[in-house]
Design a protein around this motif. Sequence first.
Motif, mmCIF file in Angstrom:
data_model
loop_
_atom_site.group_PDB
_atom_site.id
_atom_site.type_symbol
_atom_site.label_atom_id
_atom_site.label_comp_id
_atom_site.label_asym_id
_atom_site.label_seq_id
_atom_site.Cartn_x
_atom_site.Cartn_y
_atom_site.Cartn_z
ATOM 1 N N ASN A 97 0.831 -1.205 0.000
ATOM 2 C CA ASN A 97 0.000 0.000 0.000
ATOM 3 C C ASN A 97 0.862 1.250 0.000
ATOM 4 O OD1 ASN A 97 -2.139 1.772 0.225
ATOM 5 N ND2 ASN A 97 -2.281 1.551 2.441
ATOM 6 N N PRO A 98 1.002 1.904 -1.124
ATOM 7 C CA PRO A 98 0.294 1.608 -2.375
ATOM 8 C C PRO A 98 1.103 0.772 -3.354
ATOM 9 C CG PRO A 98 1.327 3.752 -2.528
ATOM 10 C CD PRO A 98 1.726 3.175 -1.199
ATOM 11 N N ASP B 41 5.395 0.361 -1.372
ATOM 12 C CA ASP B 41 5.475 0.144 0.075
ATOM 13 C C ASP B 41 4.954 -1.260 0.362
ATOM 14 O OD1 ASP B 41 5.705 0.449 2.804
ATOM 15 O OD2 ASP B 41 3.798 1.523 3.028
ATOM 16 N N ARG C 281 4.406 -4.339 3.554
ATOM 17 C CA ARG C 281 4.419 -4.649 4.986
ATOM 18 C C ARG C 281 4.156 -6.141 5.151
ATOM 19 N NH1 ARG C 281 2.902 0.121 7.160
ATOM 20 N NH2 ARG C 281 1.055 0.192 5.848
HETATM 21 MG MG MG Z 1 2.144 2.822 2.649
#
Ligand code: MG
Length: 703
Positions: A680-681, A695, A697
Amino acid sequence: MDLKVMNGLLTPKSVAIIGASSTPGKIGHTVVKNLIESEYEGSIYPVNLKADEILGIKCYASISDIPGEVDAAILTIPAKFVLDSIKECGEKGVKGLIVITSGFSEVGEKELEEELVEIAHSYGMRILGPNIVGVLSNSDKFNGSFAPFLPLKGNSSLVSQSGALLIGIDAATFMRGVGFDKLISIGNMSDVSFADTIEWLDQDDKTKCISLYIEGFKEGRRVIEVSQKATKPIIGLKSGISAHGAAAAASHTGSLAGAAKIYEAAFKQAGIIWADDLNNLFDRTLALSLQPPMKGDNLLIITNGGGVGVLATDAAEKFGIPLKFAPEDVQAELKKHMPVFGSAKNPVDLTGMAGTEWYGDSVKYAIQHPWVDGLVVLYCETAMTDPLEIAKGIKNAIVESGVTDKPVTISYVGGEKSEEAMRWLVESGIPAYGAPDLAINAIAALREFALNKENNKIKTVDTKGIDKQKALAVIEKARANGRDALTEIEAKQVFEAYQLPVTHSKVATSEDEAVKLAKEIGFPVVMKIVSPQILHKSDAGGVKVNIKDEEGVRSAYQLILQNAKNYKADADIHGILVQEMAPMGTEVILGSVNDATFGPTVMFGLGGIFVEVLKDVTFRVAPFSKKQALEMISEIKGAPILQGVRGELPRDVDALADAICKYAFMMLDLADEVSESDANPVLVYEKGEGLKVVDARVILKKK
Ligand code: MG
Ligand code: ADP
C-alpha cells in the motif's frame, strides 16, 4: 468419504434409539413415535434399561442385546452417559451416531466433545452433532429426529446449523410449497461438517439441490474444495454477517476484512449461490431444485401487463441478467400472437387481452428459439382469463416444445385463484412466485449456477521463477532478531522472491552513505525511516519523496531521524532507506489476512487515503486464477478509474491481475510464517507499462 459409513449415518436401514422413553413429551419418546409415524421401513430398536416395549416396539436394555445389525444410533441420553454408550455402539459395529444430546461445546464442554469424536473415530464411526434435531428423509420414510413430521416432499435437501430453524423450516415447507427430500441438522459439527454433507448429498440421487443454513464453516477451505467438485447446485444462507467487526490488526486489511465480504468471496469461489435471507433461500432453492441451469445471458420475458414487465426489467438488471431486445425474427413471430398494440421487444407484452392460446403459442415458440437461454413468464390476474387455465397452457407449451435444458420461472400477481394456479405450477415442476422480481431473482440463481460451473473449470497460478527459500531466509533473519514485523526493505525482498515488481532501495546508516546510494540509484529519490517499531512511516514524518539533489538527501536524512526520535524515542532505528522514486500511477492496495475460517485471504481495492473510509474493496480466498483476479478488479466501485476516465489511458489491468495472483500465491505459500501483509500503495501504470509496489508490509505469525 467412506460411503458405507455415511450412508449408515444418513440413510440407515436400522436404528437404535439410545434413551428411548415411554414418557410422552420426552425427546426419547418423540423420536420413536416419529420413526413409527414416518412409516420407517427399517428396523427400530429402542434401548431402555427398564421398559419392555415402547409404543408397541420391543425394547432392549443395552445396545449389545440387539439381535440384528444397527446402522445408526440416535442418542437422546444426558451428555454424561454418552461416552460409555458410544463405546458400546462401537463394539456393536454401529456406523453412525446421531447425537441429539446437548451439553457439549455449545456450553463450553469442548473436551467432552473431543473425547466423543476420538472414541467414535477409534471404532470407525461418524458423528452427526451433538446438539442437533436429527435427520429427516422423505425418500427413506425416516424421521430420525424430534421435529414433528417429514417435510413437504421435494428434490432438494437442507443442511442446517441451527436446530430450531430446521424445525421451523420443516413446517414452513408446507406453507410455502417448497419441498425437501432431506433435512439434516448438524449442530456443533464435532465431526460431520458442511463439507462432508455437501460431498455426500452430491452423490445422493434423491437430492437435486443442496441448501445450507450457515452460521460459520469450521473448515472453509474444504467447503470450497468439495463445492467446486460438486455437480449439483449449492445455495447458502449465511447469518451473522454484521457482528464480526474489525479484528485488531497491524495492517489495513485486518480492519477492512468483514465476515460478509469474505464469505461472499468464498461462496463465489466455491460456486455456492448466495441467498440474501430466509425467503430468498426458499425461493432460490425452489428454482434450483426444479429447473435446469441457464446457460447464456439471453433472458426473454413474456407478460400480459406493462407494469410487471417494467418491474421485471428493473430486477433483471439488478440481479445481473440485463434484458436485450429479441432478434428480428423472434419479434416478427411473436407479433402474430398479440394484438397490434402489443410489443414484441423484450419484455414481450401480449397485453391484458392475452389468453391461454397466446401465452401457450408464444411460450412454445420462444423456448424453442436458439437465441433464448431462459424464459420468465409474468401474468396479472384479469377478469377475462382464468389463472389456472393460463398455467396449464404454459405448462403444455413447455412440454410440447420438447425443450428441457432451458429454465422457466413464472410470476403471478393476483388473488386466491392465482395462488391456486401457482401451487399447480410448482407441483408441475415450474417455480412460480407472487412478484415479478422474485421470478427474475430465481432465474438469476439458475444463471449463477451455470456461470459457477464454467468458472470452476479454470485452474490457478503460474509459479515460474518463484524462490520460496529466499523469502524464508529473510523471514528467518528477522525472527533471529526477535521480531515479528518485517521492515519495508525486508518485506520487499519477500515480495521480490514471488516475482512482484518493487521499487529498488537500499539502507543507509550515515548521511554520506545516503548521498552515495542516492547517486547510485539516480535522482529523484525517496527516503524513509527503517524501524521495526514504526510500521506506518508517514505518521512518524518518516517519508520524504521527490528528493532531487545531494543537499536534499542530507537534510532529509537529518529530518527523518529527528522526526522518528520525536515520534518514538525508544524506536530501534536500522537506518534510512534510499529508494528509487517511482513515477506517478494509479494507487491501489493489496492486502491479506489469515482468516480464521478460510486461511489466507486477499483483499484488493483502490489505494490512497480514502480506502478506509470508502471500504471499496473486494476479497478472494488464496490461491485463485487470473480470471478471478480480473473479476476482483472489475467488481470494485472504483473500477472505471482503472479503465481510464476523463481522457486518461486505461491502466495495465493485465499486469495488475498477474500481480494479485502472485501475491495470493505468496500468502498461501508462506501461510505458516506470515499472518498478514499489505502492499500500500501499488502504483499501476498505463496499459503495457506494468506496476510497482512502493510500500510493503509483512507481519509474521507469532512463534
Ligand atoms: Mg504505505
Ligand atoms: P507509509 O505507508 O508507511 O506511511 P509509504 O512507503 O507508503 O509509507 O509512503 C507514503 C507515500 O509516499 C506513499 O503512499 C506514496 O504515495 C509515496 N511513496 C512512497 N514511496 C514511494 C516511491 N518509491 N515512489 C513514489 N512514491 C512513493
